[in-house]
Design a protein around this motif. Sequence first.
Motif, mmCIF file in Angstrom:
data_model
loop_
_atom_site.group_PDB
_atom_site.id
_atom_site.type_symbol
_atom_site.label_atom_id
_atom_site.label_comp_id
_atom_site.label_asym_id
_atom_site.label_seq_id
_atom_site.Cartn_x
_atom_site.Cartn_y
_atom_site.Cartn_z
ATOM 1 N N ALA A 63 0.836 -1.209 0.000
ATOM 2 C CA ALA A 63 0.000 0.000 0.000
ATOM 3 C C ALA A 63 0.872 1.260 0.000
ATOM 4 O O ALA A 63 0.605 2.215 -0.744
ATOM 5 C CB ALA A 63 -0.940 -0.007 1.204
ATOM 6 N N VAL A 64 1.919 1.254 0.815
ATOM 7 C CA VAL A 64 2.817 2.410 0.867
ATOM 8 C C VAL A 64 3.515 2.611 -0.468
ATOM 9 O O VAL A 64 3.570 3.735 -0.993
ATOM 10 C CB VAL A 64 3.850 2.262 2.011
ATOM 11 C CG1 VAL A 64 4.902 3.361 1.933
ATOM 12 C CG2 VAL A 64 3.165 2.279 3.372
ATOM 13 N N ILE A 65 4.023 1.540 -1.047
ATOM 14 C CA ILE A 65 4.738 1.685 -2.314
ATOM 15 C C ILE A 65 3.776 2.027 -3.454
ATOM 16 O O ILE A 65 4.169 2.700 -4.414
ATOM 17 C CB ILE A 65 5.626 0.460 -2.629
ATOM 18 C CG1 ILE A 65 6.792 0.886 -3.533
ATOM 19 C CG2 ILE A 65 4.834 -0.669 -3.235
ATOM 20 C CD1 ILE A 65 7.903 -0.121 -3.621
ATOM 21 N N GLY A 66 2.533 1.610 -3.338
ATOM 22 C CA GLY A 66 1.526 2.037 -4.325
ATOM 23 C C GLY A 66 1.314 3.541 -4.253
ATOM 24 O O GLY A 66 1.260 4.224 -5.286
ATOM 25 N N GLY A 67 1.215 4.060 -3.040
ATOM 26 C CA GLY A 67 1.108 5.510 -2.866
ATOM 27 C C GLY A 67 2.352 6.221 -3.355
ATOM 28 O O GLY A 67 2.276 7.294 -3.969
ATOM 29 N N LEU A 68 3.513 5.623 -3.096
ATOM 30 C CA LEU A 68 4.779 6.192 -3.572
ATOM 31 C C LEU A 68 4.791 6.241 -5.095
ATOM 32 O O LEU A 68 5.182 7.248 -5.691
ATOM 33 C CB LEU A 68 5.964 5.375 -3.048
ATOM 34 C CG LEU A 68 7.352 5.763 -3.567
ATOM 35 C CD1 LEU A 68 7.688 7.210 -3.229
ATOM 36 C CD2 LEU A 68 8.408 4.812 -3.001
ATOM 37 N N TRP A 69 4.344 5.182 -5.741
ATOM 38 C CA TRP A 69 4.320 5.136 -7.200
ATOM 39 C C TRP A 69 3.465 6.272 -7.760
ATOM 40 O O TRP A 69 3.873 6.978 -8.693
ATOM 41 C CB TRP A 69 3.801 3.778 -7.683
ATOM 42 C CG TRP A 69 3.957 3.580 -9.162
ATOM 43 C CD1 TRP A 69 5.024 3.032 -9.791
ATOM 44 C CD2 TRP A 69 3.022 3.952 -10.180
ATOM 45 N NE1 TRP A 69 4.811 3.033 -11.160
ATOM 46 C CE2 TRP A 69 3.597 3.592 -11.417
ATOM 47 C CE3 TRP A 69 1.772 4.542 -10.165
ATOM 48 C CZ2 TRP A 69 2.946 3.808 -12.630
ATOM 49 C CZ3 TRP A 69 1.128 4.771 -11.381
ATOM 50 C CH2 TRP A 69 1.717 4.399 -12.587
ATOM 51 N N VAL A 70 2.291 6.468 -7.171
ATOM 52 C CA VAL A 70 1.407 7.551 -7.621
ATOM 53 C C VAL A 70 2.072 8.908 -7.397
ATOM 54 O O VAL A 70 2.045 9.780 -8.277
ATOM 55 C CB VAL A 70 0.039 7.481 -6.905
ATOM 56 C CG1 VAL A 70 -0.797 8.729 -7.176
ATOM 57 C CG2 VAL A 70 -0.724 6.222 -7.323
ATOM 58 N N ALA A 71 2.689 9.096 -6.226
ATOM 59 C CA ALA A 71 3.356 10.365 -5.921
ATOM 60 C C ALA A 71 4.523 10.624 -6.874
ATOM 61 O O ALA A 71 4.737 11.768 -7.304
ATOM 62 C CB ALA A 71 3.833 10.381 -4.472
ATOM 63 N N VAL A 72 5.267 9.588 -7.211
ATOM 64 C CA VAL A 72 6.390 9.754 -8.141
ATOM 65 C C VAL A 72 5.863 10.079 -9.542
ATOM 66 O O VAL A 72 6.390 10.983 -10.207
ATOM 67 C CB VAL A 72 7.306 8.514 -8.153
ATOM 68 C CG1 VAL A 72 8.359 8.614 -9.255
ATOM 69 C CG2 VAL A 72 7.980 8.339 -6.798
ATOM 70 N N LEU A 73 4.819 9.392 -9.990
ATOM 71 C CA LEU A 73 4.249 9.672 -11.308
ATOM 72 C C LEU A 73 3.735 11.108 -11.383
ATOM 73 O O LEU A 73 4.074 11.849 -12.310
ATOM 74 C CB LEU A 73 3.118 8.690 -11.619
ATOM 75 C CG LEU A 73 2.332 9.000 -12.908
ATOM 76 C CD1 LEU A 73 3.233 8.855 -14.135
ATOM 77 C CD2 LEU A 73 1.104 8.113 -13.012
ATOM 78 N N LEU A 74 2.914 11.489 -10.406
ATOM 79 C CA LEU A 74 2.361 12.849 -10.420
ATOM 80 C C LEU A 74 3.454 13.887 -10.211
ATOM 81 O O LEU A 74 3.411 14.971 -10.802
ATOM 82 C CB LEU A 74 1.259 12.976 -9.373
ATOM 83 C CG LEU A 74 0.024 12.100 -9.630
ATOM 84 C CD1 LEU A 74 -0.980 12.236 -8.498
ATOM 85 C CD2 LEU A 74 -0.607 12.409 -10.985
ATOM 86 N N GLY A 75 4.449 13.544 -9.396
ATOM 87 C CA GLY A 75 5.584 14.435 -9.203
ATOM 88 C C GLY A 75 6.372 14.611 -10.484
ATOM 89 O O GLY A 75 6.779 15.735 -10.830
ATOM 90 N N MET A 76 6.570 13.525 -11.215
ATOM 91 C CA MET A 76 7.292 13.607 -12.478
ATOM 92 C C MET A 76 6.554 14.511 -13.457
ATOM 93 O O MET A 76 7.153 15.366 -14.118
ATOM 94 C CB MET A 76 7.477 12.213 -13.082
ATOM 95 C CG MET A 76 8.292 12.201 -14.358
ATOM 96 S SD MET A 76 8.541 10.535 -15.019
ATOM 97 C CE MET A 76 6.940 10.240 -15.744
ATOM 98 N N ILE A 77 5.250 14.356 -13.526
ATOM 99 C CA ILE A 77 4.444 15.193 -14.419
ATOM 100 C C ILE A 77 4.528 16.661 -13.993
ATOM 101 O O ILE A 77 4.728 17.550 -14.823
ATOM 102 C CB ILE A 77 2.982 14.700 -14.443
ATOM 103 C CG1 ILE A 77 2.909 13.320 -15.116
ATOM 104 C CG2 ILE A 77 2.080 15.716 -15.143
ATOM 105 C CD1 ILE A 77 1.582 12.609 -14.925
#
Length: 153
Positions: free
Chosen positions: A100-114
């Motif tokens: 769950a934490v790494i799923g949230g991290l993945w979303v944060a990294v994707l949105l952060g990259m954008i």
Amino acid sequence: MFWLLFTLFMVACFSAGATGGLFPPGAWYRGLNKPVWTPPDWVFPVTWITLYICMSAAGARVALAEGNGIAMAFWSIQIALNALWTPVFFGLQKIRLGLAVIGGLWVAVLLGMIALWQVDTLAGMLFAPYLLWVTIAAALNASVWKLNPEQAG
């Protein structure tokens, strides 16, 4: 100013990375079933050092730019989740919660990259390898959960 900011972002990254020293994989992790494609142990520190340099450069570039609020917010969220994953997965030995934490991290990294990309193209590009690595790490976390259902936590 860039180098001062770069250094501050590196401190944030290595502080998050320090959780690996506080919560090392240990015997519990070595005893888990892992997929055959699990990277060898030496890959992790080499990859993280490279990613921390890229993340710090991206943060320093965008911190100096106009209209950086959303990008800096996502940078902050991703580093917090980055720091949280190791204590959850290795410290608490909670594979499912780690996912769950790494799923949230993945979303944060994707949105952060954008968001970074919209402010500074190079900064956004510097987050692309990080997104790839978090994707691999999330797949590894999910595979470990699947291979060790009794340990899921």
